[in-house]
Design a protein around this motif. Sequence first.
Motif, mmCIF file in Angstrom:
data_model
loop_
_atom_site.group_PDB
_atom_site.id
_atom_site.type_symbol
_atom_site.label_atom_id
_atom_site.label_comp_id
_atom_site.label_asym_id
_atom_site.label_seq_id
_atom_site.Cartn_x
_atom_site.Cartn_y
_atom_site.Cartn_z
ATOM 1 N N SER A 140 -5.043 -8.308 -2.337
ATOM 2 C CA SER A 140 -3.885 -7.484 -3.182
ATOM 3 C C SER A 140 -3.272 -6.392 -2.701
ATOM 4 C CB SER A 140 -4.691 -6.962 -4.618
ATOM 5 O OG SER A 140 -5.715 -6.108 -4.319
ATOM 6 N N THR A 141 -3.993 -5.953 -1.661
ATOM 7 C CA THR A 141 -3.568 -4.595 -0.920
ATOM 8 C C THR A 141 -2.188 -4.938 -0.264
ATOM 9 O OG1 THR A 141 -5.814 -3.961 -0.402
ATOM 10 C CG2 THR A 141 -4.329 -2.784 0.661
ATOM 11 N N PHE A 142 -1.901 -5.870 0.344
ATOM 12 C CA PHE A 142 -0.883 -6.196 1.178
ATOM 13 C C PHE A 142 0.523 -6.186 0.101
ATOM 14 C CE2 PHE A 142 -1.649 -10.402 0.116
ATOM 15 C CZ PHE A 142 -0.392 -11.346 0.318
ATOM 16 N N LEU A 143 0.010 -6.959 -0.897
ATOM 17 C CA LEU A 143 0.955 -6.640 -2.165
ATOM 18 C C LEU A 143 1.405 -5.400 -2.717
ATOM 19 C CD1 LEU A 143 -0.182 -9.840 -4.249
ATOM 20 C CD2 LEU A 143 1.649 -9.796 -2.594
ATOM 21 N N LEU A 144 0.566 -4.542 -2.534
ATOM 22 C CA LEU A 144 1.017 -3.275 -2.984
ATOM 23 C C LEU A 144 1.791 -2.467 -2.217
ATOM 24 C CD1 LEU A 144 0.328 -0.722 -5.082
ATOM 25 C CD2 LEU A 144 -1.538 -0.153 -3.717
ATOM 26 N N GLU A 145 1.518 -2.505 -0.976
ATOM 27 C CA GLU A 145 2.258 -1.963 0.211
ATOM 28 C C GLU A 145 3.769 -2.641 0.181
ATOM 29 O OE1 GLU A 145 1.397 0.468 1.881
ATOM 30 O OE2 GLU A 145 -0.732 0.301 0.982
ATOM 31 N N LEU A 146 3.875 -4.078 -0.005
ATOM 32 C CA LEU A 146 5.020 -4.531 -0.045
ATOM 33 C C LEU A 146 5.826 -4.163 -1.317
ATOM 34 C CD1 LEU A 146 7.185 -6.482 1.302
ATOM 35 C CD2 LEU A 146 5.922 -8.509 0.038
ATOM 36 N N THR A 147 5.341 -3.966 -2.538
ATOM 37 C CA THR A 147 5.923 -3.420 -3.429
ATOM 38 C C THR A 147 6.492 -2.021 -3.576
ATOM 39 O OG1 THR A 147 4.407 -4.765 -4.881
ATOM 40 C CG2 THR A 147 5.495 -2.813 -5.979
ATOM 41 N N LYS A 148 5.787 -1.117 -2.715
ATOM 42 C CA LYS A 148 6.008 0.003 -2.450
ATOM 43 C C LYS A 148 7.496 0.125 -1.710
ATOM 44 C CE LYS A 148 1.712 2.635 -2.598
ATOM 45 N NZ LYS A 148 0.547 3.041 -1.775
ATOM 46 N N LEU A 149 7.424 -0.965 -0.492
ATOM 47 C CA LEU A 149 8.623 -0.815 0.400
ATOM 48 C C LEU A 149 9.781 -1.355 -0.376
ATOM 49 C CD1 LEU A 149 9.716 -0.849 3.175
ATOM 50 C CD2 LEU A 149 8.962 -3.199 3.520
ATOM 51 N N LEU A 150 9.795 -2.227 -1.420
ATOM 52 C CA LEU A 150 10.743 -2.801 -2.269
ATOM 53 C C LEU A 150 11.063 -1.884 -3.033
ATOM 54 C CD1 LEU A 150 9.797 -6.450 -3.101
ATOM 55 C CD2 LEU A 150 11.372 -5.576 -1.333
ATOM 56 N N HIS A 151 10.475 -0.828 -3.665
ATOM 57 C CA HIS A 151 10.752 0.179 -4.533
ATOM 58 C C HIS A 151 11.513 1.200 -4.093
ATOM 59 C CE1 HIS A 151 10.562 3.047 -7.550
ATOM 60 N NE2 HIS A 151 9.931 3.914 -6.955
ATOM 61 N N TYR A 152 11.077 1.568 -2.634
ATOM 62 C CA TYR A 152 11.808 2.404 -1.706
ATOM 63 C C TYR A 152 13.244 1.905 -1.140
ATOM 64 C CZ TYR A 152 7.220 4.592 -1.308
ATOM 65 O OH TYR A 152 5.955 5.288 -1.632
ATOM 66 N N LEU A 153 13.077 0.881 -1.115
ATOM 67 C CA LEU A 153 14.592 0.167 -1.010
ATOM 68 C C LEU A 153 15.403 -0.190 -2.100
ATOM 69 C CD1 LEU A 153 13.437 -2.635 1.723
ATOM 70 C CD2 LEU A 153 14.879 -0.449 2.311
ATOM 71 N N ASN A 154 15.021 0.549 -3.215
ATOM 72 C CA ASN A 154 15.714 0.400 -4.561
ATOM 73 C C ASN A 154 16.025 -1.070 -5.076
ATOM 74 O OD1 ASN A 154 16.429 1.630 -6.958
ATOM 75 N ND2 ASN A 154 18.533 1.914 -6.138
ATOM 76 N N TRP A 155 14.851 -2.037 -4.754
ATOM 77 C CA TRP A 155 15.204 -3.371 -4.939
ATOM 78 C C TRP A 155 14.549 -3.628 -6.526
ATOM 79 C CZ3 TRP A 155 14.999 -6.934 -0.102
ATOM 80 C CH2 TRP A 155 16.209 -6.708 0.672
ATOM 81 N N ARG A 156 14.900 -3.079 -7.686
ATOM 82 C CA ARG A 156 14.034 -2.907 -8.688
ATOM 83 C C ARG A 156 13.300 -4.200 -9.408
ATOM 84 N NH1 ARG A 156 14.464 1.920 -10.935
ATOM 85 N NH2 ARG A 156 13.935 1.022 -13.112
#
Length: 252
Positions: free
Chosen positions: A159-175
Amino acid sequence: LRLKFIALPLGRKLGVRDKVRLNAPPNPVLETFYATHSKKPKEGELICLSKQCDLPARKVETWFRYRRNQDKPSLTTKFCSVSLFVLLLQPLQRSVYWYYMMEFSFALLLTFTMAFDVRRKDFKEQMVHHAATIILISYSYCANYLRIGSLVMLLHVSSTFLLELTKLLHYLNWRRASHLLFLIFSSIFLVTRLIVFPCRVLYTSFYGSMEFYQPYFGYYLMNALLMVLQLLHVFWASLIIHMLYKFVNGTV
């Protein structure tokens, strides 16, 4: 060689010590009876033996108790036999070795970089988590608890890598993508950390292992660290559930 150079020094480091035993004094008559007839003589036999040896029946009974204790394997012997059993059942494959080295290096890297990274609200909890993880990885590797160590690392990585990817998409504003990935991450985290980890890992480590082995220092150390991880899982799960609540109500 494994017993002499691995299991025995490891047991001493972990505090495995033999209890002081009183040896039965030499007595040819009692020794012959012990070897050829019975290790636990009955009351009539004790009286007969006491007459032959000119000893009180109570001392004869005590002699047999001491003599039986001499035949019991010492705590060090038991620890070495269990350690050898673990070493034989869990050979270190090259893939497992590199998996351990990568996870250990990554945990160390996160611990050092957190001091220079943006300090988050759960900074203290993260530091405790990294410290417990480093100790668990090191101990499970040295004690050759490779199966439980690999399982714990796998549950965390899932699950950890999914959290990091989620943060990355959030910072890119891909809501939409970040919201969808956060739901997937939350589901995997809650299942692996609140169901699989306590029901399989903790239960086996706390209770399942006691069907075969007696508790010793390593048992308490590993289970204490696993419980630290579980408490942190509950803490982060509460944060995730709070985020899900805000997500459902459209406040995120």
